[in-house]
Design an enzyme around this catalytic site. Structure first.
Site, short mmCIF file in Angstrom:
data_model
loop_
_atom_site.label_atom_id
_atom_site.label_comp_id
_atom_site.label_asym_id
_atom_site.label_seq_id
_atom_site.Cartn_x
_atom_site.Cartn_y
_atom_site.Cartn_z
N CYS C 168 -0.75 3.28 -1.74
CA CYS C 168 -0.74 2.70 -0.40
C CYS C 168 -1.74 1.57 -0.19
O CYS C 168 -1.68 0.90 0.83
CB CYS C 168 -0.99 3.78 0.64
SG CYS C 168 -0.21 5.34 0.22
N HIS C 301 -4.66 2.54 9.12
CA HIS C 301 -3.64 2.95 8.15
C HIS C 301 -2.63 3.84 8.86
O HIS C 301 -1.42 3.68 8.70
CB HIS C 301 -4.31 3.68 6.99
CG HIS C 301 -3.39 4.02 5.86
ND1 HIS C 301 -2.72 3.06 5.14
CD2 HIS C 301 -3.04 5.21 5.31
CE1 HIS C 301 -1.98 3.65 4.20
NE2 HIS C 301 -2.16 4.95 4.27
N HIS C 338 6.07 3.23 6.68
CA HIS C 338 5.04 3.05 5.66
C HIS C 338 5.68 2.27 4.52
O HIS C 338 6.61 2.76 3.88
CB HIS C 338 4.58 4.43 5.16
CG HIS C 338 3.37 4.41 4.29
ND1 HIS C 338 2.88 3.28 3.67
CD2 HIS C 338 2.51 5.41 3.95
CE1 HIS C 338 1.80 3.58 2.98
NE2 HIS C 338 1.54 4.86 3.13
#
Lengths: 410, 86, 417
Positions: C168, C301, C338
């Protein structure tokens, strides 16, 4: 560079690699291609020694894929080689001082394949959480960080054959920029039967040819007229990089000094091949040498990433000649005939070469290619080099170089 | 052998096989020993791995909310949970 | 524009072009419109059959507008991730007023977690199908360096090209690497960003961890219950300020700093104390020479999992202290999902858009903020805020945390000159 850890088909550790390089024989194993046999003909690969219990105890290994185990073993080996134990072991939180930079071309292949088989041959709901967490490209780097408690930057690079040298350059940059005192930099790869079959399908691998006794096994022939591909190699190599002053202060024995690193791209390359951009690459190579305060004439030894690939070795030779111009090349070692391609074995070999470890004749090379006009080392002693250029050209167009210098006398 | 005895044994075999606990014999796992934290020292990913194996073995679907500390605290509690689903 | 560069500009790096592809559409404009409206692109999707997966939503990129395919050679042979990357890179380069060949003074720094995995999966689909004909050539797309290399080829880049694949935080680290390369004089133009497409590997994988919410994810909200997955790409053109001004380019924002730090804690769970994440933010602020007190808003995030958001909140508390509870906070994952390897890039882009627009975009969805995580989450409508400095954070699977500091250009000091 103060520590080296390496695992490959040759075994575990630098002594094993030294022996293999001296004897100039790769250790090949049969790959079980029963499911994917209808291609190519290549049957063997340089599969890594998996006897790692001494470095990765079973309780830890339980939750690691093969690449993670290889990577952690190599990292611990390197730290021990550098006189740093096996990582931060004092109580409390380790300082964020050690960066981890790992490269991998294909990631943890068996986990990815296992997961995809579960999803497609069974059902998405049977996907294994364990396989998923270990299938991400950065799993080995993350495992190294946890195992050695390295809390600096954690980076995983994926740039095919150029990965190992890019990882070292990146790790060196973390130190040069003052962000880390130390870096664990290297590469890891796992070769599964399916991956072997894909490489074979694309004609990338050396194949057994002819009926003559010595051609029953695949032979990778760097720079040779008859070359027809490389040996798929798996394993892990990790180096400990430290800032020069820091290493000196703690009385570390330096194996080599990283004098410069560089990379470039040949946009004429096809996604899985090599291009025609030798001139541009040569320019970048020369600029990399300049950053080390060197000209081509100052290079005593080249450790080449040439692997036996028809196009890759050709581009490598053309690039070197373009960079050296009319001047003759220094001695060229091409260790991938022994270490195979991937897993960073050749990076470990380069570090050994810098220390003057004797290499046997270049495995696989016997007949020069008139187009390449390149004659890799034929065996026999070489003077310990002061300045060594290490090269790699990736399929897809990336290129990476390292300039290693002999460490200064204490 | 009664049903009640078969389920704990099946669960123990699954624990050993799905969680890579090579070298451990299923009979070595005590019915009431804690599985997570201490005892076997399994963690959250082990729990999820076990869930996938349990779903397959017993043909049930385990909802995310049910993957909690009490149900999964020991082989005995897991066995009870699975029996209640059948 | 037209200002003469000064010597203090030499270390400063600016953004001169941006491009994007996401669930809202192709281009930066649909992204900005969707974010401002507090909309979500998380819907039932059609990229693959998800009937046997545990969840059924994703932010899938819609079909490209007509004419896009024709503008890229061999579009049909490109993977989805390649296509997103090329479109976004072309949009960014065009805005920057540059064109191929970019040559040896340019480099590509990209992030991706699965590259052409979706196309690789076609092999497995055929393998599973009775009478299917699996072709090994489908597996050629597997290396994650695919999209970055495709951008390098398309723009005829001759400088460094590399792909980072650290889950990520891949694209965040890629932007950081680009920043380093420009400051070191290694390149004069950096094409930096990331691209990832939906694929069954990650969709089933995150579901196997029971980490995916059934509805659109709700970062930092009470009762949040997991993440949502999206796809797309975002690309930045970065240049040294001095050179950008010299060639008459218009800086959109400044990439002031980058930092990263590992948890070294656990393969999937974040360090609950948030120390690694806090260290990454602090490293980025130190790199930018900016004190925490000068940050005007944060793009978190914010995956929407109970653990991630809690750990991230802890981290922000450590960095910003009590002021952290009042600092406007936004997150994009409820809008575009995401994006995994390209999340860092699209979120940095969202941050840049907020700086330029003078407002912080809201997080979609309703419900109160989790009372255990007191913070100033922007909800409902955009928050008017003439911000000067913002931070974008990404916390990766496996513990690699990274953060970026973006600032408005021109900065107050520039305007006073």
């Amino acid at each position: 560079m103060t520590g080296l850890g390496t695992v490959g088909a040759f075994g575990c550790g630098r002594q094993a690699l030294e022996a293999a390089l001296r004897s100039a024989r790769p250790a090949l194993s049969l790959v079980d291609r029963s499911l994917y046999h209808r291609t190519g003909g290549a049957r063997r690969a340089a599969l890594a020694c998996r006897n790692l219990a001494g470095w990765v105890p079973p309780a830890e290994a339980r939750r690691m894929s093969a690449p993670s185990r290889l990577a952690v073993a190599a990292a611990r080996m390197a730290l021990e080689d550098a006189g740093l134990g096996r990582g931060w072991t004092s109580p409390g939180r380790p300082p964020a001082e050690t960066a981890v930079v790992v490269s991998t071309a294909f990631g943890p292949s068996s986990c990815t394949e296992g997961l995809l088989q579960q999803i497609f041959l069974d059902s998405p709901e049977s996907a294994s959480p364990f396989l998923f967490t270990e299938s991400v490209a950065n799993a080995p780097a993350a495992q190294i960080a946890i195992a050695t408690r390295a809390r600096g930057a954690g980076i995983t690079l994926s740039q095919r054959e150029a990965g190992p040298l890019l990882a070292v350059g990146s790790g060196a940059a973390e130190i040069a920029l003052g962000r880390s005192r130390r870096a664990l930099a290297g590469s890891v790869e796992e070769i599964t039967p399916l991956l072997h079959a894909v490489l074979d399908r694309f004609g990338a691998l050396a194949r057994p040819r002819g009926l003559a006794e010595e051609e029953q096994e695949e032979v990778a022939r760097p720079f040779d007229r008859r070359r027809d591909g490389f040996l798929a190699g798996e394993g892990a190599t990790v180096l400990v990089l430290e800032e020069v002053g820091e290493a000196r202060r703690r009385g570390a024995r330096a194996l080599a000094r990283v004098a410069a690193w560089g990379s470039a791209f040949d946009s004429t390359a096809a996604p899985t091949g090599w291009g025609e951009g030798a001139a541009g690459l040569a320019g970048a190579l020369v600029r990399c040498l300049e950053r080390a305060g060197l000209r081509p004439g100052d290079v005593d030894l080249i450790v080449s990433g040439a692997s036996g690939s028809r196009e890759g070795d050709r581009l490598e030779a053309l690039t070197l000649h373009a960079a050296w111009g009319e001047a003759p090349l220094p001695p060229v070692l091409a260790p991938k005939g022994v270490t195979g391609e991937y897993g960073g074995g050749f990076l470990a070999a380069a570090l050994l070469a810098v220390q003057g470890v004797p290499f046997g004749p270049t495995a696989g090379f016997a007949e020069p290619d008139p187009e390449l006009r390149l004659f890799p080392h034929g065996g026999g002693p070489l003077p310990t080099p002061r300045n060594t250029l290490v090269t790699s050209l990736a399929a897809g167009g990336a290129a990476a170089w390292l300039v290693l210098a002999r460490p200064e006398a204490a | 052998m009664s049903e009640a005895q078969a389920t704990p044994a099946r669960i123990k075999r699954l624990i050993v096989s799905s969680l890579n606990l090579d070298g451990m014999r299923p009979e070595m796992i005590d019915d009431h020993a804690p599985l997570f934290g201490e005892g076997l020292g399994l963690d959250s990913v082990d729990a999820l791995e076990l869930v996938v194996a349990l779903e397959k073995e017993f043909g049930i679907k385990i909802k995310s909310q049910e993957i909690g500390r009490e149900v999964f605290s020991s082989v005995a509690s897991l066995s009870q949970y699975i029996e209640s689903r059948n | 524009m037209g200002r003469m560069p000064t010597t203090s500009d030499s270390r400063r790096v600016v953004v001169t072009g941006v491009g994007a592809v996401c669930g809202f559409g192709w281009g930066v404009e649909p992204l900005e419109t969707g974010l401002r409206a507090g909309a979500t692109a998380l819907l039932p999707f059609s990229r693959f059959d998800h009937s046997r997966h545990r969840t059924h939503l994703a932010a899938q990129v819609p079909e490209p507008p007509s004419g896009v395919a024709a503008s890229f050679p061999a579009w049909r042979r490109l993977t989805q991730a390649d296509r997103f990357a090329l479109f976004a890179a072309a949009e960014a380069v065009s805005q920057a007023g540059l064109a191929a060949p970019l040559g040896p003074a340019a480099g590509v720094f990209f992030g991706s977690s699965t590259g052409g995995m979706f196309e690789t999966e076609l092999f497995y689909r055929e393998l599973a199908r009775k009478g299917g004909r699996p072709r090994l050539s489908a597996l050629a797309s597997q290396p994650v360096s695919g999209p970055g290399d495709a951008v390098g080829r398309h723009l005829q880049v001759a400088g460094p090209v590399r792909t980072i694949s650290s889950a990520c935080s891949s694209a965040t680290l890629a932007l950081g690497a680009a920043l380093d390369a420009i400051r070191a004089g290694e390149v004069e133009v950096a094409i930096a960003g990331g691209s990832d497409s939906l694929c069954q590997l990650t969709y089933a994988g995150f579901n196997s961890l029971r980490a995916v919410a059934e509805g659109p994810c709700r970062p930092f909200r009470e009762g949040r219950d997991g993440m949502s997955i999206g796809e797309g790409a975002a690309v930045f053109v970065l240049e040294p300020l001095a050179l950008a001004l010299q060639r008459g380019a218009l800086p959109l924002a400044e990439l002031a700093g980058a930092g990263s730090c590992c948890d070294a804690h656990h393969m999937t769970a974040p360090d609950p104390a948030g120390e690694g994440a806090a260290a990454a933010v602090e490293a980025a602020l130190a790199d930018a020479g900016v004190a925490a007190g000068r940050v005007d808003f944060v793009n978190a995030h914010g995956t929407g999992t109970p653990l991630n958001d809690a750990a991230e909140w802890r981290a922000l508390e450590r960095v910003f202290g009590p002021r952290g509870r009042l600092l406007p906070l936004t997150a994009t994952k409820g809008a575009v999902g995401h994006l995994l390897g390209s999340a860092g890039a699209i979120e940095a882009l969202a941050t840049l858009l907020c700086l330029r627009a003078g407002e912080v975009h809201p997080t979609p969805g309703d419900g109160p903020v989790d009372p255990a995580l007191p913070l100033a989450l922007v909800t409902g409508r955009p928050l008017p805020l003439r911000a000067e400095v913002a931070v974008s954070v990404n916390l990766a699977f496996g513990g690699s945390n990274a953060a970026l500091v973006l600032s408005r250009f021109p900065a107050p000091a520039d305007r006073a000159a």
